[in-house]
Design a protein around this motif. Sequence first.
Motif, PDB file in Angstrom:
ATOM      1  N   PHE A 138       0.787  -1.235   0.000  1.00  0.00           N
ATOM      2  CA  PHE A 138       0.000   0.000   0.000  1.00  0.00           C
ATOM      3  C   PHE A 138       0.820   1.286   0.000  1.00  0.00           C
ATOM      4  O   PHE A 138       0.323   2.336   0.377  1.00  0.00           O
ATOM      5  CB  PHE A 138      -0.958   0.008   1.195  1.00  0.00           C
ATOM      6  N   GLU A 139       2.045   1.235  -0.468  1.00  0.00           N
ATOM      7  CA  GLU A 139       2.870   2.438  -0.485  1.00  0.00           C
ATOM      8  C   GLU A 139       2.525   3.296  -1.703  1.00  0.00           C
ATOM      9  O   GLU A 139       2.199   2.794  -2.767  1.00  0.00           O
ATOM     10  CB  GLU A 139       4.349   2.051  -0.516  1.00  0.00           C
ATOM     11  N   GLY A 140       2.615   4.617  -1.538  1.00  0.00           N
ATOM     12  CA  GLY A 140       2.380   5.551  -2.636  1.00  0.00           C
ATOM     13  C   GLY A 140       0.926   5.576  -3.058  1.00  0.00           C
ATOM     14  O   GLY A 140       0.019   5.537  -2.220  1.00  0.00           O
ATOM     15  N   PRO A 141       0.667   5.616  -4.373  1.00  0.00           N
ATOM     16  CA  PRO A 141      -0.712   5.692  -4.860  1.00  0.00           C
ATOM     17  C   PRO A 141      -1.575   4.517  -4.409  1.00  0.00           C
ATOM     18  O   PRO A 141      -2.792   4.648  -4.278  1.00  0.00           O
ATOM     19  CB  PRO A 141      -0.546   5.683  -6.393  1.00  0.00           C
ATOM     20  N   ALA A 142      -0.978   3.367  -4.129  1.00  0.00           N
ATOM     21  CA  ALA A 142      -1.730   2.192  -3.682  1.00  0.00           C
ATOM     22  C   ALA A 142      -2.344   2.394  -2.296  1.00  0.00           C
ATOM     23  O   ALA A 142      -3.245   1.649  -1.906  1.00  0.00           O
ATOM     24  CB  ALA A 142      -0.833   0.958  -3.679  1.00  0.00           C
ATOM     25  N   ALA A 143      -1.882   3.404  -1.559  1.00  0.00           N
ATOM     26  CA  ALA A 143      -2.424   3.683  -0.219  1.00  0.00           C
ATOM     27  C   ALA A 143      -3.927   3.923  -0.272  1.00  0.00           C
ATOM     28  O   ALA A 143      -4.644   3.615   0.686  1.00  0.00           O
ATOM     29  CB  ALA A 143      -1.709   4.881   0.407  1.00  0.00           C
ATOM     30  N   ALA A 190     -10.530  -0.205   1.338  1.00  0.00           N
ATOM     31  CA  ALA A 190     -11.277  -1.231   0.610  1.00  0.00           C
ATOM     32  C   ALA A 190     -10.719  -2.627   0.905  1.00  0.00           C
ATOM     33  O   ALA A 190     -11.480  -3.593   1.041  1.00  0.00           O
ATOM     34  CB  ALA A 190     -11.232  -0.946  -0.892  1.00  0.00           C
ATOM     35  N   PHE A 191      -9.398  -2.733   1.030  1.00  0.00           N
ATOM     36  CA  PHE A 191      -8.757  -4.007   1.353  1.00  0.00           C
ATOM     37  C   PHE A 191      -9.221  -4.503   2.724  1.00  0.00           C
ATOM     38  O   PHE A 191      -9.564  -5.684   2.884  1.00  0.00           O
ATOM     39  CB  PHE A 191      -7.238  -3.836   1.332  1.00  0.00           C
ATOM     40  N   LEU A 192      -9.236  -3.619   3.710  1.00  0.00           N
ATOM     41  CA  LEU A 192      -9.672  -4.004   5.054  1.00  0.00           C
ATOM     42  C   LEU A 192     -11.125  -4.473   5.035  1.00  0.00           C
ATOM     43  O   LEU A 192     -11.473  -5.469   5.667  1.00  0.00           O
ATOM     44  CB  LEU A 192      -9.500  -2.834   6.029  1.00  0.00           C
ATOM     45  N   GLN A 193     -11.965  -3.768   4.294  1.00  0.00           N
ATOM     46  CA  GLN A 193     -13.376  -4.150   4.206  1.00  0.00           C
ATOM     47  C   GLN A 193     -13.547  -5.467   3.456  1.00  0.00           C
ATOM     48  O   GLN A 193     -14.307  -6.334   3.880  1.00  0.00           O
ATOM     49  CB  GLN A 193     -14.173  -3.033   3.548  1.00  0.00           C
ATOM     50  N   GLU A 194     -12.836  -5.610   2.348  1.00  0.00           N
ATOM     51  CA  GLU A 194     -12.931  -6.837   1.543  1.00  0.00           C
ATOM     52  C   GLU A 194     -12.557  -8.072   2.360  1.00  0.00           C
ATOM     53  O   GLU A 194     -13.173  -9.131   2.239  1.00  0.00           O
ATOM     54  CB  GLU A 194     -12.012  -6.724   0.328  1.00  0.00           C
TER      55      GLU A 194
END
Length: 124
Positions: free
Chosen positions: A97-102, A107-111
Motif C-alpha cells: 500500500f505504499e504511494g498511490p496504492a495507499a 477497501a482491502f480491510l473491508q474486503e
Amino acid sequence: MFNAFLALLRRALRPTAQTRAILRDERSEGNLRYLGATYSSDGNLVIEGQDLGDAVEAAFGYREYEWTWTIARTDLPKLAAALDTSADLMAALESRFEGPAAAGLAAFLQEHRIPYESWSRIGD
C-alpha cells in the motif's frame, strides 16, 4: 562454545521487524497527504492519515481532513493472513500500500473483513 557464540551472533544480526510504516507522504504546492502506521503501547495497529490543502478544500470546503483507523492486536493475525505474511506486518503493508496504492487500504480491510475502529475530523 564457538557454536553457541555463532548462534548468538546470528540472532543479534537478524533484522528486526519494522515498528512503523509510511504509506504515503506527498507534498506539492498547496497540498500535503500523509498516511502512516505504527503500533500503540498495547499492541494495536494504528493507521493515521492527514490531508491538507487545496484538494481537501475543493472536496470538503475545509483545508484539513484527518483520520485514524485502529485494528485490535487480536485481529492482526487476520490482517497478516490477508497480506500473506507471517513475519513483518509493517513491511507487508508498505509493500502492498505504499504511494498511490495507499488509496486502496480501506477497501482491502473491508474486503477481508478486518475490523477496525475509526475516527475522523474535517475542519480547520
